[in-house]
Scaffold this motif. Structure first.
Motif, PDB file in Angstrom:
ATOM      1  N   ARG A 210      -8.209  29.557  27.457  1.00  0.00           N
ATOM      2  CA  ARG A 210      -7.740  30.870  27.837  1.00  0.00           C
ATOM      3  C   ARG A 210      -8.853  31.917  27.854  1.00  0.00           C
ATOM      4  O   ARG A 210      -9.807  31.854  27.069  1.00  0.00           O
ATOM      5  CB  ARG A 210      -6.649  31.348  26.873  1.00  0.00           C
ATOM      6  N   ASP A 211      -8.688  32.873  28.743  1.00  0.00           N
ATOM      7  CA  ASP A 211      -9.610  34.009  28.786  1.00  0.00           C
ATOM      8  C   ASP A 211      -9.300  34.926  27.606  1.00  0.00           C
ATOM      9  O   ASP A 211      -8.137  35.307  27.397  1.00  0.00           O
ATOM     10  CB  ASP A 211      -9.425  34.772  30.098  1.00  0.00           C
ATOM     11  N   PRO A 212     -10.297  35.310  26.805  1.00  0.00           N
ATOM     12  CA  PRO A 212     -10.030  36.093  25.593  1.00  0.00           C
ATOM     13  C   PRO A 212      -9.464  37.484  25.871  1.00  0.00           C
ATOM     14  O   PRO A 212      -8.694  38.020  25.064  1.00  0.00           O
ATOM     15  CB  PRO A 212     -11.395  36.180  24.905  1.00  0.00           C
ATOM     16  N   TYR A 213      -9.805  38.061  27.001  1.00  0.00           N
ATOM     17  CA  TYR A 213      -9.295  39.394  27.357  1.00  0.00           C
ATOM     18  C   TYR A 213      -7.806  39.315  27.691  1.00  0.00           C
ATOM     19  O   TYR A 213      -6.991  40.068  27.156  1.00  0.00           O
ATOM     20  CB  TYR A 213     -10.088  39.927  28.546  1.00  0.00           C
ATOM     21  N   GLU A 214      -7.442  38.396  28.545  1.00  0.00           N
ATOM     22  CA  GLU A 214      -6.037  38.229  28.918  1.00  0.00           C
ATOM     23  C   GLU A 214      -5.173  37.874  27.714  1.00  0.00           C
ATOM     24  O   GLU A 214      -4.027  38.322  27.605  1.00  0.00           O
ATOM     25  CB  GLU A 214      -5.908  37.116  29.958  1.00  0.00           C
ATOM     26  N   THR A 215      -5.712  37.057  26.823  1.00  0.00           N
ATOM     27  CA  THR A 215      -4.949  36.606  25.664  1.00  0.00           C
ATOM     28  C   THR A 215      -4.433  37.775  24.843  1.00  0.00           C
ATOM     29  O   THR A 215      -3.333  37.719  24.281  1.00  0.00           O
ATOM     30  CB  THR A 215      -5.824  35.679  24.790  1.00  0.00           C
ATOM     31  N   LYS A 216      -5.209  38.858  24.783  1.00  0.00           N
ATOM     32  CA  LYS A 216      -4.803  40.046  24.031  1.00  0.00           C
ATOM     33  C   LYS A 216      -3.699  40.828  24.733  1.00  0.00           C
ATOM     34  O   LYS A 216      -2.903  41.517  24.087  1.00  0.00           O
ATOM     35  CB  LYS A 216      -6.004  40.984  23.848  1.00  0.00           C
ATOM     36  N   LEU A 217      -3.661  40.742  26.059  1.00  0.00           N
ATOM     37  CA  LEU A 217      -2.851  41.681  26.835  1.00  0.00           C
ATOM     38  C   LEU A 217      -1.517  41.141  27.321  1.00  0.00           C
ATOM     39  O   LEU A 217      -0.540  41.909  27.406  1.00  0.00           O
ATOM     40  CB  LEU A 217      -3.661  42.154  28.052  1.00  0.00           C
ATOM     41  N   ILE A 218      -1.449  39.868  27.709  1.00  0.00           N
ATOM     42  CA  ILE A 218      -0.269  39.381  28.420  1.00  0.00           C
ATOM     43  C   ILE A 218       0.198  38.031  27.899  1.00  0.00           C
ATOM     44  O   ILE A 218      -0.551  37.298  27.253  1.00  0.00           O
ATOM     45  CB  ILE A 218      -0.537  39.271  29.940  1.00  0.00           C
ATOM     46  N   ALA A 219       1.462  37.715  28.207  1.00  0.00           N
ATOM     47  CA  ALA A 219       2.045  36.422  27.867  1.00  0.00           C
ATOM     48  C   ALA A 219       3.019  36.037  28.971  1.00  0.00           C
ATOM     49  O   ALA A 219       3.557  36.900  29.680  1.00  0.00           O
ATOM     50  CB  ALA A 219       2.760  36.497  26.528  1.00  0.00           C
ATOM     51  N   VAL A 220       3.240  34.744  29.125  1.00  0.00           N
ATOM     52  CA  VAL A 220       4.165  34.235  30.134  1.00  0.00           C
ATOM     53  C   VAL A 220       5.496  33.866  29.475  1.00  0.00           C
ATOM     54  O   VAL A 220       5.523  33.139  28.474  1.00  0.00           O
ATOM     55  CB  VAL A 220       3.570  33.004  30.862  1.00  0.00           C
ATOM     56  N   LYS A 221       6.581  34.404  30.047  1.00  0.00           N
ATOM     57  CA  LYS A 221       7.942  34.097  29.584  1.00  0.00           C
ATOM     58  C   LYS A 221       8.857  33.999  30.799  1.00  0.00           C
ATOM     59  O   LYS A 221       8.417  34.228  31.923  1.00  0.00           O
ATOM     60  CB  LYS A 221       8.446  35.195  28.631  1.00  0.00           C
ATOM     61  N   LYS A 222      10.110  33.695  30.564  1.00  0.00           N
ATOM     62  CA  LYS A 222      11.077  33.623  31.655  1.00  0.00           C
ATOM     63  C   LYS A 222      11.198  34.994  32.313  1.00  0.00           C
ATOM     64  O   LYS A 222      11.378  36.011  31.646  1.00  0.00           O
ATOM     65  CB  LYS A 222      12.434  33.171  31.142  1.00  0.00           C
ATOM     66  N   SER A 223      11.100  35.024  33.633  1.00  0.00           N
ATOM     67  CA  SER A 223      11.143  36.287  34.366  1.00  0.00           C
ATOM     68  C   SER A 223      12.559  36.851  34.420  1.00  0.00           C
ATOM     69  O   SER A 223      13.550  36.118  34.445  1.00  0.00           O
ATOM     70  CB  SER A 223      10.634  36.077  35.794  1.00  0.00           C
ATOM     71  N   LYS A 224      12.618  38.175  34.456  1.00  0.00           N
ATOM     72  CA  LYS A 224      13.897  38.857  34.620  1.00  0.00           C
ATOM     73  C   LYS A 224      14.264  39.008  36.096  1.00  0.00           C
ATOM     74  O   LYS A 224      15.364  39.446  36.423  1.00  0.00           O
ATOM     75  CB  LYS A 224      13.850  40.226  33.952  1.00  0.00           C
ATOM     76  N   MET A 225      13.325  38.668  36.980  1.00  0.00           N
ATOM     77  CA  MET A 225      13.599  38.706  38.414  1.00  0.00           C
ATOM     78  C   MET A 225      14.449  37.504  38.794  1.00  0.00           C
ATOM     79  O   MET A 225      14.170  36.369  38.367  1.00  0.00           O
ATOM     80  CB  MET A 225      12.288  38.692  39.209  1.00  0.00           C
ATOM     81  N   GLU A 226      15.487  37.718  39.569  1.00  0.00           N
ATOM     82  CA  GLU A 226      16.375  36.632  39.975  1.00  0.00           C
ATOM     83  C   GLU A 226      15.597  35.555  40.727  1.00  0.00           C
ATOM     84  O   GLU A 226      14.928  35.830  41.716  1.00  0.00           O
ATOM     85  CB  GLU A 226      17.488  37.176  40.864  1.00  0.00           C
ATOM     86  N   GLY A 227      15.643  34.342  40.230  1.00  0.00           N
ATOM     87  CA  GLY A 227      14.938  33.236  40.865  1.00  0.00           C
ATOM     88  C   GLY A 227      13.440  33.274  40.660  1.00  0.00           C
ATOM     89  O   GLY A 227      12.697  32.513  41.289  1.00  0.00           O
ATOM     90  N   GLY A 228      12.972  34.130  39.753  1.00  0.00           N
ATOM     91  CA  GLY A 228      11.531  34.318  39.572  1.00  0.00           C
ATOM     92  C   GLY A 228      10.855  33.270  38.723  1.00  0.00           C
ATOM     93  O   GLY A 228       9.623  33.219  38.669  1.00  0.00           O
ATOM     94  N   GLY A 229      11.637  32.433  38.036  1.00  0.00           N
ATOM     95  CA  GLY A 229      11.020  31.422  37.170  1.00  0.00           C
ATOM     96  C   GLY A 229      10.270  32.074  36.027  1.00  0.00           C
ATOM     97  O   GLY A 229      10.816  32.893  35.284  1.00  0.00           O
ATOM     98  N   GLU A 230       9.002  31.741  35.893  1.00  0.00           N
ATOM     99  CA  GLU A 230       8.173  32.341  34.850  1.00  0.00           C
ATOM    100  C   GLU A 230       7.591  33.676  35.337  1.00  0.00           C
ATOM    101  O   GLU A 230       7.322  33.851  36.525  1.00  0.00           O
ATOM    102  CB  GLU A 230       7.039  31.397  34.463  1.00  0.00           C
ATOM    103  N   GLY A 231       7.393  34.590  34.396  1.00  0.00           N
ATOM    104  CA  GLY A 231       6.803  35.886  34.715  1.00  0.00           C
ATOM    105  C   GLY A 231       5.812  36.299  33.650  1.00  0.00           C
ATOM    106  O   GLY A 231       5.703  35.658  32.590  1.00  0.00           O
ATOM    107  N   VAL A 232       5.084  37.353  33.911  1.00  0.00           N
ATOM    108  CA  VAL A 232       4.044  37.838  32.996  1.00  0.00           C
ATOM    109  C   VAL A 232       4.495  39.140  32.356  1.00  0.00           C
ATOM    110  O   VAL A 232       4.938  40.068  33.052  1.00  0.00           O
ATOM    111  CB  VAL A 232       2.709  38.047  33.742  1.00  0.00           C
ATOM    112  N   TYR A 233       4.346  39.217  31.026  1.00  0.00           N
ATOM    113  CA  TYR A 233       4.792  40.384  30.266  1.00  0.00           C
ATOM    114  C   TYR A 233       3.639  40.988  29.473  1.00  0.00           C
ATOM    115  O   TYR A 233       2.741  40.279  28.998  1.00  0.00           O
ATOM    116  CB  TYR A 233       5.915  39.996  29.305  1.00  0.00           C
ATOM    117  N   ALA A 234       3.676  42.300  29.318  1.00  0.00           N
ATOM    118  CA  ALA A 234       2.651  43.012  28.560  1.00  0.00           C
ATOM    119  C   ALA A 234       2.869  42.812  27.060  1.00  0.00           C
ATOM    120  O   ALA A 234       3.983  42.971  26.563  1.00  0.00           O
ATOM    121  CB  ALA A 234       2.684  44.501  28.898  1.00  0.00           C
TER     122      ALA A 234
END
Length: 423
Positions: free
Chosen positions: A250-274
């Motif tokens: 993993r990139d150390p900068y991204e690791t601090k800022l974001i995570a992947v979870k189930k998206s709240k968008m209909e049919g979006g699958g996985e999404g990125v959260y702050a």
């Protein structure tokens, strides 16, 4: 503090040029003091016919006064990605023109050197020799800061990545962004990679936590932790591979800022959260992928006939800015986090009401790639959403359906929406 210093540094060098005492006696026998040495000419090879002068010449074919000198048969084609230095430009890029003042051909006062890649450097010259602060710029952004003493580069240097605002600084070797102990600062100015670099390219570096960044005598100083974690090196992707870089590291900068979870968008699958609050214009995620040359004649969707299948194959395909000669492509099978999770920008979902946009950055590990940048303040726990920018006349069915749900129901026409977006 560093941002304020960068914003004001150009005014500082202009002020230094205006206050220069030009009353000096230049020793004209030293050919290195003449303007043409910057164009790789010497006393024997210099021919005024190879230059265009904005004002007349003296009897000895040398310029006097202020103006612009342009090397004939040179053109400017703006392209600068990554970290540069004046020394590197002199070595590898042709000089297009110089604007300033001359005393019998000897540079005097503030000089601006424009290279064929669109990068310009400014410094104050006295008797043909650079003195004091020097800066490099690209498209009106400062990309390099150094200092001269009697024509020699001294002290610490600072290079600023022109797209995303990352910074590289430290004691360098022979004026280039090379050395065994340079520090790369991500845009947050809190996360760093410290180690060995060569001509602005990371050789081997490990993560550090930046405790403090300050400017003293126009030099950037950093206080940081001891390095820790895995070793990173420059390893850009190939046409169909991730290079020698570990796709699961993993990139150390991204690791601090974001995570992947189930998206709240209909049919979006996985999404990125702050994971943290992020202000407007913050680089939130990195979008890396295979780097496919534009002129290689390669079509990732070749052989696929059904339109829906084509859209599915190209769902992680993104173009770079027009000055680049490649696009990024991530086959859907490679987008699985069990296969690739070094960066997570490809997991950001689409919305016609986005809170983010696509940008670019020179990443020390992957080279120039795409980013996802906030368009507004984003709170912890909020999903990052970006407008993919597809054409409604040729797009997947889900994209057209989402348009109807989010905007079409308000009676807003697609082209009016795109027109407002550009304002």
């Amino acid at each position: 503090m560093v941002t304020i210093w960068i914003d004001n540094i150009e005014e500082k060098i202009i002020s230094a040029g205006n206050s220069l005492d030009n009353d000096c006696e230049c020793i004209r026998s030293k050919s290195h003091e003449y303007f043409y040495t910057k164009f790789a000419d010497d006393e024997l090879s210099y021919d005024p016919a190879n230059y265009s002068f904005s004002r007349g010449l003296l009897q000895d074919s040398l310029p006097e006064g202020k103006g612009i000198i342009t090397r004939s048969k040179t053109w400017v084609w703006p392209k600068c990605s990554g970290f540069t230095s004046w020394t590197d430009s002199e070595r590898s890029v042709k000089l297009h023109s110089v604007e300033g003042g001359w005393e019998s051909g000897v540079m005097s006062g503030l000089q601006t050197f424009l290279y064929c890649n669109g990068v310009s450097y400014r410094a104050v010259f006295k008797c043909g020799v650079a003195q004091g602060l020097a800066i490099g710029s690209f498209k009106e952004k400062v990309v390099w800061v150094g200092r001269y003493e009697d024509g020699e580069l001294v002290g610490k240097f600072c290079a600023i990545e022109p797209d995303g605002g990352a910074l590289l600084t430290g004691n360098v070797t022979e004026g280039e962004m090379s050395g065994p102990d340079l520090t790369f600062l991500y845009p947050d100015m809190e996360t760093g990679l410290r180690g060995s670099w060569h001509s602005g390219v990371m050789v081997a570096a490990r993560q550090v936590v930046v405790n403090c960044v300050w400017v003293e005598e126009d030099q950037v100083w950093i206080s940081c932790s001891a390095d820790f974690g895995p070793e990173f090196a420059f390893s850009p992707s190939g046409i169909d591979n991730f290079g020698s870089s570990n796709p699961m590291m993993r990139d150390p900068y991204e690791t601090k800022l974001i995570a992947v979870k189930k998206s709240k968008m209909e049919g979006g699958g996985e999404g990125v959260y702050a994971k943290v609050d992020m202000a407007k214009n913050y680089v939130a995620a990195i979008f890396n992928g295979f780097k496919v040359p534009l002129f290689a004649g390669l079509n990732p969707a070749e052989g696929i006939e059904k339109e829906d299948d084509i859209f599915e194959r190209l769902s992680y395909n993104i173009h770079m800015p027009e000055d680049e000669d490649f696009f990024l492509d991530l086959p859907p099978a490679m987008a699985d986090l069990k296969v690739y999770c070094a960066s997570l920008g490809h997991k950001v979902n689409h919305s016609f009401i986005p809170n983010c946009k696509f940008g670019t950055i020179y990443h020390p590990r992957w080279g120039r790639v795409r980013t996802v940048e906030t368009m507004e303040d984003v709170k912890e726990g909020q999903e990052l959403l970006v407008d993919y920018g597809y054409d409604l006349l040729r797009c997947p069915g889900w994209y057209r359906d989402l348009w109807t749900r989010q905007l079409g129901g308000n009676g807003k026409m697609y082209w009016d929406y795109k027109k407002d977006e550009k304002k």
